[in-house]
Design a protein around this motif. Structure first.
Motif, short mmCIF file in Angstrom:
data_model
loop_
_atom_site.label_atom_id
_atom_site.label_comp_id
_atom_site.label_asym_id
_atom_site.label_seq_id
_atom_site.Cartn_x
_atom_site.Cartn_y
_atom_site.Cartn_z
N VAL A 142 2.36 38.74 14.71
CA VAL A 142 3.17 38.47 15.90
C VAL A 142 3.80 37.08 15.82
O VAL A 142 5.00 36.91 16.06
CB VAL A 142 2.32 38.64 17.19
N HIS A 143 3.01 36.09 15.45
CA HIS A 143 3.53 34.73 15.32
C HIS A 143 4.60 34.65 14.24
O HIS A 143 5.56 33.89 14.37
CB HIS A 143 2.40 33.75 15.00
N GLY A 144 4.45 35.43 13.18
CA GLY A 144 5.43 35.45 12.09
C GLY A 144 6.79 35.95 12.54
O GLY A 144 7.81 35.66 11.89
N LEU A 145 6.83 36.68 13.63
CA LEU A 145 8.09 37.17 14.19
C LEU A 145 8.66 36.20 15.22
O LEU A 145 9.66 36.49 15.88
CB LEU A 145 7.89 38.54 14.83
N GLY A 146 8.02 35.05 15.39
CA GLY A 146 8.48 34.05 16.35
C GLY A 146 8.02 34.31 17.77
O GLY A 146 8.58 33.74 18.72
N GLU A 147 7.02 35.14 17.93
CA GLU A 147 6.50 35.48 19.26
C GLU A 147 5.15 34.82 19.49
O GLU A 147 4.52 34.34 18.56
CB GLU A 147 6.39 37.00 19.39
N LYS A 148 4.73 34.84 20.73
CA LYS A 148 3.42 34.32 21.11
C LYS A 148 2.52 35.49 21.43
O LYS A 148 2.97 36.50 21.96
CB LYS A 148 3.56 33.38 22.31
N PHE A 149 1.25 35.34 21.11
CA PHE A 149 0.30 36.44 21.26
C PHE A 149 -0.82 36.01 22.20
O PHE A 149 -1.45 34.98 22.00
CB PHE A 149 -0.26 36.81 19.89
N GLY A 150 -1.06 36.80 23.23
CA GLY A 150 -2.13 36.51 24.18
C GLY A 150 -3.14 37.63 24.21
O GLY A 150 -2.79 38.81 24.12
N MET A 151 -4.40 37.25 24.34
CA MET A 151 -5.48 38.23 24.40
C MET A 151 -6.26 38.00 25.69
O MET A 151 -6.80 36.91 25.90
CB MET A 151 -6.43 38.06 23.22
N ALA A 210 15.17 36.72 21.28
CA ALA A 210 16.30 35.79 21.36
C ALA A 210 16.70 35.49 22.80
O ALA A 210 17.31 34.46 23.08
CB ALA A 210 17.49 36.37 20.59
N HIS A 211 16.36 36.38 23.71
CA HIS A 211 16.67 36.19 25.13
C HIS A 211 15.49 35.58 25.90
O HIS A 211 15.50 35.57 27.13
CB HIS A 211 17.09 37.51 25.77
N GLY A 212 14.46 35.11 25.19
CA GLY A 212 13.37 34.40 25.84
C GLY A 212 12.12 35.21 26.10
O GLY A 212 11.14 34.68 26.64
N TYR A 213 12.12 36.48 25.75
CA TYR A 213 10.92 37.30 25.95
C TYR A 213 10.05 37.13 24.71
O TYR A 213 10.18 37.85 23.73
CB TYR A 213 11.29 38.77 26.15
#
Length: 138
Positions: A68-77, A24-27
């Motif tokens: 990870v995407h389901g939690l609203g986050e972005k995933f990088g490999m 929520a704070h942008g992380y």
């Protein structure tokens, strides 16, 4: 966790980022370093691509990314650019990466060589043979 990531650890980290309010704070980015695949000096898939460690990621990387995407986050490999040693040795480095993944190897028709222009490995080929420039004579 950097040197020994697991599916459970990555999903727990994503859940902690979400539940703690960091998202929520942008992380929003969760990145994984290159320790998620087997040794590329000895192990590649039939297309010459890095092989995901099935002991640490039993459901594969797509399932982890979906979580990870389901939690609203972005995933990088992170992916080491270039052709794995084993792919070269097994002559399997001619297959392109599967759709939706960074190109880990480029199609290399006979008489050409791969050229990458960035970490995302946009592939082009050059038909110019690799030669040394002429030596200057003094």
């Amino acid at each position: 966790m950097r040197n020994n990531p697991t599916e459970a650890d990555i999903e727990a980290q994503a859940r902690a980022m979400h539940d703690s309010g960091l998202v929520a704070h942008g992380y929003t980015y969760l990145n994984i370093d290159d320790f998620y695949y087997l040794n590329p000096a000895t192990t590649v898939d039939s297309g010459g691509r890095w092989a995901i460690d099935p002991n640490r990621f039993p459901h594969g990387m797509a399932a982890v990314a979906d979580y990870v995407h389901g939690l609203g986050e972005k995933f990088g490999m992170y992916l080491t650019p270039g052709i794995p040693v084993a792919a070269y040795q097994q002559n399997t480095h001619r297959s392109p990466a599967p759709a939706g993944t960074p190109a880990t190897s480029c199609p290399t028709p006979a008489g050409t060589r791969p050229t990458t222009t960035s970490a995302t490995a946009r592939c082009t080929t050059s038909t110019t043979p690799r030669t040394r420039p002429p030596r200057r004579r003094s």
